[in-house]
Design a protein around this motif. Structure first.
Motif: not given
Length: 255
Positions: A212-218
């Motif tokens: 994960v790099s930011s909410p919801n984004l992998f």
């Protein structure tokens, strides 16, 4: 003769309507380990059928919000205490029935995310005039909604243009209700295994962890050293709940 026919039709109509009773049934779709599936992700589609004849008695989409997070996810559940309110997503069916009917209820959700749509169903007796309201009938929908953002479907990527022989993977992942997955959040990204499976010309060549790099984004990266037709499969798996999700994309590496 005509008067007799009219009289018979009138009596038949009167008798049918004397016995048919409007009966309200609330049906809701709830994401496993999460909240209700509502407007924010396109809703769930509900079909109520007469189980014996297959006749569709009612159908439509759920409408409303995902519900109260604290009540659904954090408050200990007690018997006969509702976890919904009048704003929580649901589909209110009104059936005109004259006798008990054994029905099947099918749910397809989230209806606007075709690669992630899961079906659930149940059967039960509906009794004339005996409404099922409040929380109503809740059908659980397991899984994750996964959308691969990069690489794009059928994207042509030149091998010469790839810096350091690596291309990035980006995938958006949410709960089936659209609820946010984040680092250390209520739906903790660190508890979910997310990987990419890379195939070239039909043969598996790599597995790539996504973080994960930011909410919801992998995100992750793919090593590339040759041209060909590639298929990328991204999956998510939560060992504590058994929730799973998959998306696939095909792209081409050119010289």
């Amino acid at each position: 003769m005509i008067k007799k026919i009219i009289l018979v039709l009138f009596v038949t109509f009167f008798n049918f309507n004397s016995f048919a009773t409007p009966t309200k049934i609330m049906v809701r779709a709830k994401a496993k380990d999460a909240k209700f599936i509502g407007n924010s992700i396109g809703g769930a589609y509900i079909i109520i059928r007469n189980q014996r004849t297959g006749e569709i008695l009612s159908q439509g989409k759920t409408k409303g919000g995902t519900g109260d997070t604290s009540l659904i996810m954090k408050t200990p559940r007690e018997r006969n205490i509702n976890i919904t309110d009048d704003k929580t997503s649901g589909f209110l069916a009104e059936l005109d029935i004259s006798e008990p009917v054994f029905v099947s209820i099918e749910v397809f959700a989230p209806i606007n995310k075709k690669q992630a749509t899961v079906s659930g169903s149940t059967t039960l007796w509906i009794i004339p005039g005996k409404d099922i309201l409040g929380d109503g009938i809740i059908i659980e929908i397991p899984g994750f909604v996964i959308d691969i953002l990069t690489p794009r479907t059928h994207q042509f990527i030149s091998l010469k243009s790839i810096e350091e022989k690596s291309i990035s993977i980006q995938s958006n992942i949410v709960m089936m209700c659209g609820c946010t997955i984040s680092d250390g959040g209520l739906w903790d990204a660190n508890q979910i295994e997310v990987k990419g499976i890379l195939k070239k010309d039909g043969t598996k060549i790599q597995e790539i962890p996504l973080k994960v790099s930011s909410p919801n984004l992998f995100e992750g990266s793919i090593n590339v050293d040759s041209t060909g037709n590639y298929e990328l499969i991204v999956y998510a798996y939560h060992p504590k709940t058994g929730n799973t999700g998959v998306d696939k994309v095909n792209y081409i590496i050119t010289p």
